[in-house]
Write an enzyme that holds these catalytic residues in place. Structure first.
Site, PDB file in Angstrom:
ATOM      1  N   LYS A  80      -6.068  -5.180  -8.855  1.00 10.81           N
ATOM      2  CA  LYS A  80      -6.144  -6.645  -8.704  1.00 10.81           C
ATOM      3  C   LYS A  80      -5.950  -7.469  -9.990  1.00 10.81           C
ATOM      4  CE  LYS A  80      -8.246  -7.146  -4.240  1.00 10.81           C
ATOM      5  NZ  LYS A  80      -8.837  -5.971  -3.617  1.00 10.81           N
ATOM      6  N   PHE A 123     -14.482  -0.647   1.010  1.00 11.79           N
ATOM      7  CA  PHE A 123     -13.057  -0.920   1.229  1.00 11.79           C
ATOM      8  C   PHE A 123     -12.259  -0.281   0.111  1.00 11.79           C
ATOM      9  CE2 PHE A 123      -9.058  -3.233   0.826  1.00 11.79           C
ATOM     10  CZ  PHE A 123      -8.603  -3.162   2.136  1.00 11.79           C
ATOM     11  N   ASP A 168     -14.297   2.916  -7.624  1.00 17.07           N
ATOM     12  CA  ASP A 168     -13.234   1.989  -7.233  1.00 17.07           C
ATOM     13  C   ASP A 168     -13.574   0.630  -7.849  1.00 17.07           C
ATOM     14  OD1 ASP A 168     -11.591   0.130  -6.078  1.00 17.07           O
ATOM     15  OD2 ASP A 168     -11.671   0.995  -4.058  1.00 17.07           O
TER      16      ASP A 168
HETATM   17  C1  LIG Z   1      -8.371  -4.936  -2.760  1.00 18.98           C
HETATM   18  C2  LIG Z   1      -9.042  -3.634  -2.911  1.00 18.98           C
HETATM   19  C3  LIG Z   1      -8.343  -2.425  -2.708  1.00 18.98           C
HETATM   20  C4  LIG Z   1      -6.916  -2.378  -2.242  1.00 18.98           C
HETATM   21  O1  LIG Z   1      -6.018  -2.909  -3.178  1.00 18.98           O
HETATM   22  P1  LIG Z   1      -4.499  -3.205  -2.722  1.00 18.98           P
HETATM   23  O2  LIG Z   1      -3.845  -3.640  -3.993  1.00 18.98           O
HETATM   24  O3  LIG Z   1      -4.548  -4.281  -1.686  1.00 18.98           O
HETATM   25  O4  LIG Z   1      -3.938  -1.950  -2.181  1.00 18.98           O
HETATM   26  C5  LIG Z   1      -9.024  -1.245  -2.936  1.00 18.98           C
HETATM   27  N1  LIG Z   1     -10.311  -1.243  -3.310  1.00 18.98           N
HETATM   28  C6  LIG Z   1     -11.011  -2.383  -3.506  1.00 18.98           C
HETATM   29  C7  LIG Z   1     -12.438  -2.306  -3.952  1.00 18.98           C
HETATM   30  C8  LIG Z   1     -10.406  -3.612  -3.293  1.00 18.98           C
HETATM   31  O5  LIG Z   1     -11.109  -4.736  -3.461  1.00 18.98           O
END
Ligand SMILES: *Cc1c(COP(=O)(O)O)cnc(C)c1O
Length: 390
Positions: free
Chosen positions: A243, A127, A214
């Site tokens: 986050k 994700f 990420d």
């Molecule tokens: C939550 C998340 C995102 C997206 O972040 P947003 O602030 O909602 O755009 C991207 N990568 C990972 C691994 C995430 O957990």
């Protein structure tokens, strides 16, 4: 009827205030926060030092354009680089935007090396966000369905499968980067083999690919280290954060090192709000409090306590498949869909989440204490036990 666009299947509850790991609804009922707004509220709610630092900054200046020098941005960039060994930082407002920056950087890195169709390796069950490029990179059809045509330039392999990547290295001359989560969060708290990132680093070195992590969910102490990859000793070329970085104030970051450094010049990328003084003070204060209060070691210890407590409490439950994760990024894997548990927990005053249909996900604030963690275990285990027996 609500005028808010219908993008979330929301639970019928709203909170009016919080303190530490506790939230209160309008009726005065108290809830234990086992989720932190999905890994966001690193310091819990209404942390006094964060409240003071933000109030002071609001009284001085909230926003100032990136056409000027932004002192707070310089300080947060310095801090993030000293903690990570990375070299430069672009500030965004969210995780998907941090990943957009990483994807653009990888493409420009490719073009600078004469690759006309730069391609990024991404993972199944990953994700990366909800913008067009990041949903295209995401390995979940539900996130993509209805938004075709997808952005090109991604090739997908199974997570934790180095052989699949080695095969691509042989056959695809357009690859410029690999984008991967150190632990898949939305994918179900899936942790790869302990040598996965190290071997991936090796392959990226051999192929001159950028290794892009990420760490939007795994970063900022969530796994017991500042960044998830620090359990493995490698340093990536690109890392994205968001986050937990601002403890609730929106701030994201795309960091570059090694071969990725200096890829962008003036005019290549930007953001109106990205890295404004308020957001950067939120980031700086979060990191400072984490250091002063030793929250990394605490996340590690409390994570062990929670995982053991949950594993003991669920021992022998039919369909319980184990407790996964690191630090305070925890998944309880079950053998059947269990979204219903979210409502059952809410009724008992506990906030949790279910991801990948059958994994109960816990991402508590890093300031949770052991007594509160025990309360979480005491509420959650009987709920799961009854649910699995029903
Ligand atoms: C939550 C998340 C995102 C997206 O972040 P947003 O602030 O909602 O755009 C991207 N990568 C990972 C691994 C995430 O957990």
């Amino acid at each position: 009827m609500s005028h808010v666009m219908n993008t979330y299947a929301r639970l019928p509850i709203s909170f009016v205030r919080g303190e530490g790991v506790w939230l209160w609804d309008g009726e005065g009922k108290r809830y234990l926060d086992g989720l932190s707004g999905i890994a966001v509220n690193t310091l819990g709610h209404a942390h006094p030092r964060l409240t003071t630092a933000l109030s002071e900054q609001i009284g001085k200046m909230i926003h100032c354009s990136n056409v000027y020098q932004v002192r707070e941005q310089e300080l947060l960039a310095d801090k993030l680089c000293s903690l990570s060994g990375m070299q430069e930082v672009f500030f965004s407002n969210s995780g998907c935007e941090a990943n957009e920056a990483a994807i653009k950087l990888a493409r420009m890195y490719g073009h600078k090396r004469g690759i006309e169709m730069p391609t990024i390796i991404v993972m199944e069950k990953s994700f990366h966000g909800r913008t067009l490029a990041t949903l295209s990179a995401t390995g979940n059809r539900k996130v993509q369905a209805g938004f075709e045509p997808l952005v090109k330039g991604f090739v997908r392999v199974p997570y934790d499968d180095l052989e699949a990547i080695r095969q691509l290295a042989k056959n695809n001359r357009d690859i410029v980067a690999v984008l991967v989560e150190p632990i898949q969060g939305e994918g179900g708290i899936r942790t790869p083999d302990t040598s996965y990132l190290q071997q991936l680093r090796q392959i990226c070195n051999e192929q001159n690919w950028l290794m892009m992590l990420d760490e939007v969910q795994t970063g900022i102490g969530r796994t017991g280290k500042w960044f998830g990859h620090q359990h493995t000793g490698i340093v990536p070329d690109v890392m994205t954060l968001a986050k937990g970085l601002g403890s609730g104030v929106p701030v994201g970051a795309c960091l570059a090192a090694g071969a990725a450094t200096g890829t962008f010049g003036p005019g290549n990328h930007g953001s109106t709000f990205g890295g404004n003084p308020l957001a950067c003070v939120a980031g700086l204060t979060t990191l400072n409090v984490m250091e002063q209060d030793n929250l990394l070691a605490h996340a590690e210890q409390l994570g062990q306590f929670l995982r053991k407590g949950l594993a003991d409490g669920l021992h022998g439950v039919k369909g319980f498949q184990g407790v996964r994760g690191m630090g305070l990024m925890i998944g309880v894997a079950l053998d059947k869909p269990c979204t219903e548990l979210v409502k059952l927990a809410l009724a008992k005053g506990l906030l949790i989440n279910v991801t990948a249909d059958s994994v109960v996900r816990l991402l508590p604030p890093l300031v949770m204490n052991q007594d509160e963690a025990q309360q979480l275990i005491d509420i959650l285990c009987p709920l799961i036990r009854d649910f699995m027996q029903a």
